[in-house]
Design a protein around this motif. Sequence first.
Motif, PDB file in Angstrom:
ATOM      1  N   ILE A 272      49.595  20.827  11.259  1.00 16.97           N
ATOM      2  CA  ILE A 272      49.341  20.139  12.521  1.00 16.97           C
ATOM      3  C   ILE A 272      48.192  20.821  13.264  1.00 16.97           C
ATOM      4  N   MET A 273      48.107  22.158  13.122  1.00 15.70           N
ATOM      5  CA  MET A 273      47.027  22.909  13.761  1.00 15.70           C
ATOM      6  C   MET A 273      46.341  23.815  12.753  1.00 15.70           C
ATOM      7  N   LEU A 274      45.010  23.728  12.692  1.00 16.57           N
ATOM      8  CA  LEU A 274      44.183  24.633  11.896  1.00 16.57           C
ATOM      9  C   LEU A 274      43.130  25.212  12.827  1.00 16.57           C
ATOM     10  N   ASP A 275      43.301  26.469  13.189  1.00 14.24           N
ATOM     11  CA  ASP A 275      42.424  27.119  14.166  1.00 14.24           C
ATOM     12  C   ASP A 275      41.769  28.336  13.527  1.00 14.24           C
ATOM     13  N   MET A 276      40.466  28.207  13.236  1.00 16.17           N
ATOM     14  CA  MET A 276      39.689  29.306  12.662  1.00 16.17           C
ATOM     15  C   MET A 276      38.496  29.628  13.562  1.00 16.17           C
ATOM     16  N   LEU A 277      38.646  29.337  14.838  1.00 18.12           N
ATOM     17  CA  LEU A 277      37.590  29.540  15.824  1.00 18.12           C
ATOM     18  C   LEU A 277      37.161  31.004  15.864  1.00 18.12           C
ATOM     19  N   SER A 278      35.866  31.231  16.051  1.00 18.56           N
ATOM     20  CA  SER A 278      35.316  32.567  16.311  1.00 18.56           C
ATOM     21  C   SER A 278      35.583  33.547  15.175  1.00 18.56           C
ATOM     22  N   ASN A 279      34.991  33.225  14.019  1.00 12.37           N
ATOM     23  CA  ASN A 279      34.995  34.125  12.876  1.00 12.37           C
ATOM     24  C   ASN A 279      33.581  34.175  12.310  1.00 12.37           C
ATOM     25  N   ARG A 280      33.460  34.441  11.023  1.00  7.80           N
ATOM     26  CA  ARG A 280      32.139  34.486  10.374  1.00  7.80           C
ATOM     27  C   ARG A 280      32.117  33.576   9.154  1.00  7.80           C
ATOM     28  N   LEU A 281      32.770  32.454   9.288  1.00  6.76           N
ATOM     29  CA  LEU A 281      32.857  31.508   8.173  1.00  6.76           C
ATOM     30  C   LEU A 281      31.483  30.932   7.858  1.00  6.76           C
ATOM     31  N   THR A 282      31.211  30.764   6.559  1.00  7.38           N
ATOM     32  CA  THR A 282      29.936  30.209   6.120  1.00  7.38           C
ATOM     33  C   THR A 282      30.188  28.992   5.234  1.00  7.38           C
ATOM     34  N   GLY A 283      29.105  28.385   4.816  1.00 10.31           N
ATOM     35  CA  GLY A 283      29.230  27.212   3.963  1.00 10.31           C
ATOM     36  C   GLY A 283      29.433  25.953   4.780  1.00 10.31           C
ATOM     37  N   SER A 284      29.790  24.896   4.112  1.00 14.23           N
ATOM     38  CA  SER A 284      29.940  23.600   4.769  1.00 14.23           C
ATOM     39  C   SER A 284      31.411  23.290   5.043  1.00 14.23           C
ATOM     40  N   ILE A 285      31.627  22.257   5.825  1.00  7.52           N
ATOM     41  CA  ILE A 285      32.988  21.794   6.107  1.00  7.52           C
ATOM     42  C   ILE A 285      33.435  20.925   4.938  1.00  7.52           C
ATOM     43  N   PRO A 286      34.499  21.285   4.238  1.00  5.75           N
ATOM     44  CA  PRO A 286      34.908  20.520   3.055  1.00  5.75           C
ATOM     45  C   PRO A 286      35.317  19.097   3.398  1.00  5.75           C
ATOM     46  N   ASN A 287      34.860  18.150   2.579  1.00  7.14           N
ATOM     47  CA  ASN A 287      35.279  16.756   2.750  1.00  7.14           C
ATOM     48  C   ASN A 287      36.785  16.614   2.618  1.00  7.14           C
ATOM     49  N   GLN A 288      37.377  17.514   1.808  1.00  2.00           N
ATOM     50  CA  GLN A 288      38.802  17.408   1.498  1.00  2.00           C
ATOM     51  C   GLN A 288      39.696  17.620   2.714  1.00  2.00           C
ATOM     52  N   LEU A 289      39.138  18.156   3.811  1.00  2.00           N
ATOM     53  CA  LEU A 289      39.968  18.350   5.004  1.00  2.00           C
ATOM     54  C   LEU A 289      40.579  17.036   5.478  1.00  2.00           C
ATOM     55  N   SER A 290      39.957  15.927   5.106  1.00  2.00           N
ATOM     56  CA  SER A 290      40.480  14.632   5.520  1.00  2.00           C
ATOM     57  C   SER A 290      41.850  14.341   4.916  1.00  2.00           C
ATOM     58  N   LEU A 291      42.250  15.126   3.898  1.00  2.00           N
ATOM     59  CA  LEU A 291      43.571  14.948   3.290  1.00  2.00           C
ATOM     60  C   LEU A 291      44.690  15.486   4.178  1.00  2.00           C
ATOM     61  N   LEU A 292      44.315  16.280   5.188  1.00  2.00           N
ATOM     62  CA  LEU A 292      45.323  16.835   6.108  1.00  2.00           C
ATOM     63  C   LEU A 292      45.630  15.775   7.158  1.00  2.00           C
ATOM     64  N   SER A 293      46.353  14.773   6.742  1.00  2.00           N
ATOM     65  CA  SER A 293      46.522  13.563   7.542  1.00  2.00           C
ATOM     66  C   SER A 293      47.367  13.755   8.795  1.00  2.00           C
ATOM     67  N   ARG A 294      48.102  14.888   8.899  1.00  2.00           N
ATOM     68  CA  ARG A 294      48.939  15.128  10.080  1.00  2.00           C
ATOM     69  C   ARG A 294      48.267  16.037  11.105  1.00  2.00           C
ATOM     70  N   LEU A 295      47.062  16.475  10.787  1.00  2.00           N
ATOM     71  CA  LEU A 295      46.370  17.439  11.643  1.00  2.00           C
ATOM     72  C   LEU A 295      46.107  16.860  13.023  1.00  2.00           C
ATOM     73  N   GLN A 296      46.446  17.658  14.037  1.00  2.00           N
ATOM     74  CA  GLN A 296      46.184  17.266  15.418  1.00  2.00           C
ATOM     75  C   GLN A 296      45.101  18.132  16.057  1.00  2.00           C
ATOM     76  N   VAL A 297      45.033  19.406  15.658  1.00  2.00           N
ATOM     77  CA  VAL A 297      44.058  20.341  16.221  1.00  2.00           C
ATOM     78  C   VAL A 297      43.249  20.953  15.085  1.00  2.00           C
ATOM     79  N   LEU A 298      41.931  20.750  15.123  1.00  2.00           N
ATOM     80  CA  LEU A 298      41.019  21.336  14.146  1.00  2.00           C
ATOM     81  C   LEU A 298      39.923  22.068  14.915  1.00  2.00           C
ATOM     82  N   ARG A 299      39.959  23.402  14.843  1.00  2.00           N
ATOM     83  CA  ARG A 299      38.993  24.224  15.587  1.00  2.00           C
ATOM     84  C   ARG A 299      38.275  25.146  14.610  1.00  2.00           C
TER      85      ARG A 299
END
Length: 569
Positions: free
Chosen positions: A156-183
């Motif tokens: 429901i919540m995926l919060d990875m705000l304020s880190n050093r993540l690199t690369g692109s945003i995976p298209n597959q995130l759309s499979l998380l159909s119940r997600l309410q918060v994506l940061r």
Amino acid sequence: MIRMKLFPNYRCACSLLYSLLLLVLMAPPALALNTSSDFQALLSFKSFITSDPSNSLDSWRANSTTVCDGWRGVSCDLRNRRVVAIDLQSLRLTGSITPHIGNISFLRQLHLQNNQLVGSLPKEIGHLFRLRSLNVSSNFIEGGIPEDITGCRQLIMLDMLSNRLTGSIPNQLSLLSRLQVLRLGQNLLTGTIPPSIANITSLTTLHLGTNSLNGSIPPDLGRFPKLQHLQFSSNELSGTIPDSLYNISTIITFVVADNHLHGRIPSDIGLRLPNVELLNLCINPLTGPIPSTLINATKLTNIRLSHNFLEGTVPLGLGNLKELIFFNIGFNRLTGEGETGLEFLTSLANCTKLEWFAADENLFHGVLPASVSNLSTHLSKFYIGGNRLHGSIPVGIGNLIGLTLLNLTGNSLSGSIPSEIVRLKNLQSLSLAKNMLSGTIPDSLGGLTKLNHLDLHGNNLTGTIPSGLGFFKQLLSLDLSRNQLEGSIPKEVSSLSSLGLYLNLSHNLLSGPLPVEVGELDKTVAIDVSKNHLSGIIPATIGNCDGLQYIFLHDNSFTGTIPDSLGDI
């Protein structure tokens, strides 16, 4: 009877089996848990932590009988005694996240935010198919977003705000159909925003700000039926803001500032976003007028439209926005002519919660209306410098007792500095520079004891420098240059030991010696008394100015030698 004859020890065996079963059932559940995957995974987690300043994990002992009682930050399901939550936020933990975290198969909540964790997010997290909340924000996690995370279909919540993540945003995130918060904001992500994110129709928060995302904003994102918070600021996004985004009537926070977005703000924005509270479109090359329908969005608390190319007049009726706290339209091409050029200020008097007003660096003409004195007493910042205002400073400015900053620099204001300014006891910064102000500097300005910055340069001020300015105890910078001030430099001013930035008295008609008290400016970085009529010797005490990096004494009538003490700085 037949069974008893064939198996004479049948009852004995059954009794023994029953006793053994009771022993197993009555034994402490943790006895079995010691060898469970949960137990071993938690010990592995602890082993990956290299620093635990508050000894938070001391309770995680290998000889414990259970992880469900007394292990800090660990919560278990009461029925099956499995670990369902780990909450170790804000413990200053250093280290990395063990791959064995994926073995805690009943885990529903993993909160590790606000620590100092490094390394990548292990792909084994994708094994946690019951996980609902994952928060690793405010760490130093690097690498890409693991595609395996899509195995957490209950998220429901995926919060990875304020880190050093690199690369692109995976298209597959759309499979998380119940997600309410994506940061995913405040990272180093690149590439474009995947249009497939629009398939997560349950999203209420989408934060991708402060990355290096490029390309255009996908129009598909306008299909979110429940989105409340959209944050795309500080990226490299280009093109126009899709019109479809303005159809998300549930939007509360709409932030696309600091990009390369062009185009006009829709004329009906205030009707299409009735619930918006924060509208931040600043630092883009947007053009056109400020839509008058903004006054219909009555829940607005923040309007930030600065640093664009907006033109035309400011809508009247802003007083409808009773919740308005922050209003910034600075650095545009907005205009206002004649006596009514700033009439919108009169309307803002109805915004009793207003704390920040900025309309600096525009093309406003006319006088500063007397109605400015009716603005909110909560008003803390007032910027209207860099325009074409004339006339005098309204004496009613003294009614704005909440002001901490007043900036009227770079206009054509005339008349004297109203003594009523001394009523602004909370003032920390006063900038009246580059106007046509005349008369003397009020001695009472020294009563503004919280003042950090005083800038009156570039006016037509006359008379002497008031000794009352010596009452400043927190002043960091003082600029009285480019006026027609005369007389001597008061020792009370030359000994303002709080001055940590600069003292600029240049381009005046000052005479007499440089006071020996100048040596008390031991924190001051720059002293400029050039182009005056100062005379006498340069005091040796100037060598006590340990913080001095720049000193300008030219175009005066000093005599004698340069003090050797200058070489000690």
